[in-house]
Design an enzyme around this catalytic site. Sequence first.
Site, PDB file in Angstrom:
ATOM      1  CG  HIS A 178      -0.368   0.143   2.526  1.00  0.00           C
ATOM      2  ND1 HIS A 178      -0.120  -0.924   3.360  1.00  0.00           N
ATOM      3  CD2 HIS A 178       0.029   1.243   3.213  1.00  0.00           C
ATOM      4  CE1 HIS A 178       0.398  -0.500   4.491  1.00  0.00           C
ATOM      5  NE2 HIS A 178       0.508   0.827   4.431  1.00  0.00           N
ATOM      6  CG  ASP A 188      -0.167  -4.146   2.393  1.00  0.00           C
ATOM      7  OD1 ASP A 188       0.414  -3.481   1.520  1.00  0.00           O
ATOM      8  OD2 ASP A 188      -0.538  -3.679   3.485  1.00  0.00           O
ATOM      9  N   GLY A 240       3.676   5.290  10.956  1.00  0.00           N
ATOM     10  CA  GLY A 240       5.104   5.421  10.728  1.00  0.00           C
ATOM     11  C   GLY A 240       5.801   4.079  10.641  1.00  0.00           C
ATOM     12  CB  SER A 268       3.269   1.172   6.721  1.00  0.00           C
ATOM     13  OG  SER A 268       1.928   1.026   7.055  1.00  0.00           O
ATOM     14  CB  SER A 278      -0.453  -4.903   6.594  1.00  0.00           C
ATOM     15  OG  SER A 278      -1.510  -4.374   5.824  1.00  0.00           O
TER      16      SER A 278
END
Length: 367
Positions: free
Chosen positions: A219, A249, A324, A326, A341
Amino acid sequence: MKIARLLGAAATAVVATGALTAIAVPASGQDLLNPDIVPAMERDLGLTHDQALTRLKNEDVAGKVTAALTAALGDAFGGATFNAATGKAHVTTTNAALAGKIREAGAEAEVVKFSARQLNSTVDTLNAADRSAPAAITGWGVDDTANRVTLDVLQGQRAAADAFLAKSGVDKSAVAIRETAAKPTMYANIRGGDPYYIGGSARCSVGFSTTTGFLTAGHCGALTGGGALTGSNGASLGSWITYRFPGSDYAAVRTNSNWTPVAQMNNGTAVRGSSNAATGSSVCKAGSTTGWTCGTIGAKNQSVRYSEGTVNGMTATNVRSAAGDSGGGFIAGNYAQGLLSGGNTSVTYFFPIGAALSGTGTTLKTS
């Protein structure tokens, strides 16, 4: 300038004529871990120094036992968790005749109603019905501890969950409805072990180094339009190889000559390979927002319904994270587990490393 540290938070058995052979499990070969991992486990799991080391050794052995029994039991395999109290793998089966053999292999045994195949098939059916699911449903997935598929719905919206299950056609006895206080959200504008930036504004995290660059959350590319990449020092980082979201993802970046991917986390923990640690096992993640945090692995094969789209096949944890983080890597001992994720205040999800490597066609860099 060359950057050496690019990564973020990163026995066989057979069934023959109905009998399960004993499994020879080698002694744990786990190396002494980076000093940061044990203090984090002490803090987040409430363990002493010696307890943390013992747990890591027990989980290493339990993982080998679980892997062998998973293959050996076939369709009779129900699921597996790690029992922190006993330090053993807890393996379930739908065939009572195999319980004794499971114990002989070094695991605890339990007879259950549903096989892992049946539960995963239920998840597949719900995944196929995702577009018709009401917004109040926040996700679903396999819970090995309960031997059910759990379906999460916002508090007070249980009727919506009942109606969705009835319409989907799944066996409702295989599903447990669970009410939750909040929808999960993605941590797109965040860092992991080492931060990187997309388009000069959005910020995500490096997960694990590959032989050509690194893995991160899909993402981070999909929701930013796959913008130009820069590293924490402002230097050009490289280019996207691929990214996928929703459904999955994961993403892969090919780094340029400014950077050297290395097989370790940004706190120095070595990455020896990848594995699929059992539910209940300890796991840690490196994130540039919340730092190095630890917890345990929860339910697997989770379908998480973000506002931006559903991601299937994820693993739940109780590891603390925030915006912050991901893309950051989850690691159990020295073995990569997955890429952060998103989540909410009580759960953080990661996308499994094996599926990310396969989907991107990349190779994990190991030491």
